[in-house]
Design an enzyme around this catalytic site. Structure first.
Site, PDB file in Angstrom:
ATOM      1  N   VAL A   1      46.874 -11.947 -19.148  1.00  9.77           N
ATOM      2  CA  VAL A   1      47.423 -12.900 -18.179  1.00  9.77           C
ATOM      3  C   VAL A   1      47.133 -14.260 -18.811  1.00  9.77           C
ATOM      4  O   VAL A   1      45.995 -14.714 -18.820  1.00  9.77           O
ATOM      5  CB  VAL A   1      46.769 -12.752 -16.789  1.00  9.77           C
ATOM      6  CG1 VAL A   1      47.307 -13.809 -15.832  1.00  9.77           C
ATOM      7  CG2 VAL A   1      47.006 -11.350 -16.221  1.00  9.77           C
ATOM      8  N   PRO A   2      48.153 -14.891 -19.402  1.00  7.82           N
ATOM      9  CA  PRO A   2      47.948 -15.955 -20.389  1.00  7.82           C
ATOM     10  C   PRO A   2      47.580 -17.333 -19.833  1.00  7.82           C
ATOM     11  O   PRO A   2      48.342 -18.295 -19.942  1.00  7.82           O
ATOM     12  CB  PRO A   2      49.294 -15.995 -21.111  1.00  7.82           C
ATOM     13  CG  PRO A   2      50.274 -15.611 -20.054  1.00  7.82           C
ATOM     14  CD  PRO A   2      49.568 -14.565 -19.236  1.00  7.82           C
ATOM     15  N   CYS A   3      46.375 -17.457 -19.299  1.00 11.66           N
ATOM     16  CA  CYS A   3      45.929 -18.751 -18.798  1.00 11.66           C
ATOM     17  C   CYS A   3      45.789 -19.772 -19.933  1.00 11.66           C
ATOM     18  O   CYS A   3      45.813 -20.974 -19.681  1.00 11.66           O
ATOM     19  CB  CYS A   3      44.633 -18.611 -18.014  1.00 11.66           C
ATOM     20  SG  CYS A   3      43.325 -17.707 -18.852  1.00 11.66           S
ATOM     21  N   HIS A   4      45.689 -19.304 -21.170  1.00 15.98           N
ATOM     22  CA  HIS A   4      45.602 -20.229 -22.302  1.00 15.98           C
ATOM     23  C   HIS A   4      46.898 -21.016 -22.491  1.00 15.98           C
ATOM     24  O   HIS A   4      46.902 -22.049 -23.151  1.00 15.98           O
ATOM     25  CB  HIS A   4      45.235 -19.487 -23.593  1.00 15.98           C
ATOM     26  CG  HIS A   4      46.205 -18.430 -24.000  1.00 15.98           C
ATOM     27  ND1 HIS A   4      46.201 -17.157 -23.432  1.00 15.98           N
ATOM     28  CD2 HIS A   4      47.225 -18.443 -24.903  1.00 15.98           C
ATOM     29  CE1 HIS A   4      47.169 -16.441 -23.997  1.00 15.98           C
ATOM     30  NE2 HIS A   4      47.794 -17.199 -24.878  1.00 15.98           N
TER      31      HIS A   4
END
Length: 154
Positions: A118-121
């Protein structure tokens, strides 16, 4: 639901522990060392997909996910899943999309239990600043993940 199982793997950003059950991945955490490798089919699939991601051979994870959090956090995490590989979205833009505040979006990003997948970056500050990153290594890890995806920030 079955018992939670864990699989650890080495990655360019440190040792990762994938946690889940037969039906879904529930967490991804940084750990200090390897643990015995699980034979859980889903966790092994997640590890293979992460290895492909870190080898620049995978741009979209195809895994069942079950992150635990508030309804607001789940809205934010679901919106993150729409940010494409190599793409960026600001906290403010996400807030407008889900009807929230940028600060609340940032807080939910910091509580994301399944980072990388889950690409919070891929979420940055308005104006192009890095914002924050709650994974081990902080902004250094965020920068490494973005560089892997071909994104260069000042």
């Amino acid at each position: 639901m079955t018992d939670l199982v864990t699989l650890t793997m080495a990655s360019p950003v440190g040792w990762l522990a994938i946690r889940g059950h037969d039906d879904a991945i529930v967490a991804l955490d940084w750990v200090d060392q390897a643990q015995p490798r699980s034979n859980a089919k889903l966790l092994n699939e997640a590890a293979q997909q992460l290895e492909a991601y870190f080898s620049d051979d995978l741009q979209y994870f195809d895994l069942p996910l079950d992150p635990q959090g508030t309804d607001h956090q789940k809205k934010v995490w679901n919106d993150m899943l729409t940010i494409p590989y190599g793409g960026l979205r600001s906290y403010g833009d996400m807030a407008k999309t889900i009807g929230s505040s940028a600060r609340a979006v940032g807080t939910a990003c910091g509580k994301n239990p399944i980072p990388i997948i889950v690409p919070c970056h891929r979420v940055i500050a308005t104006g192009g600043g890095m914002g924050g990153y709650s994974g081990r290594g902080g902004l250094e890890t965020k920068r490494a993940l973005l560089i892997l995806e071909g994104v260069m920030l000042a």
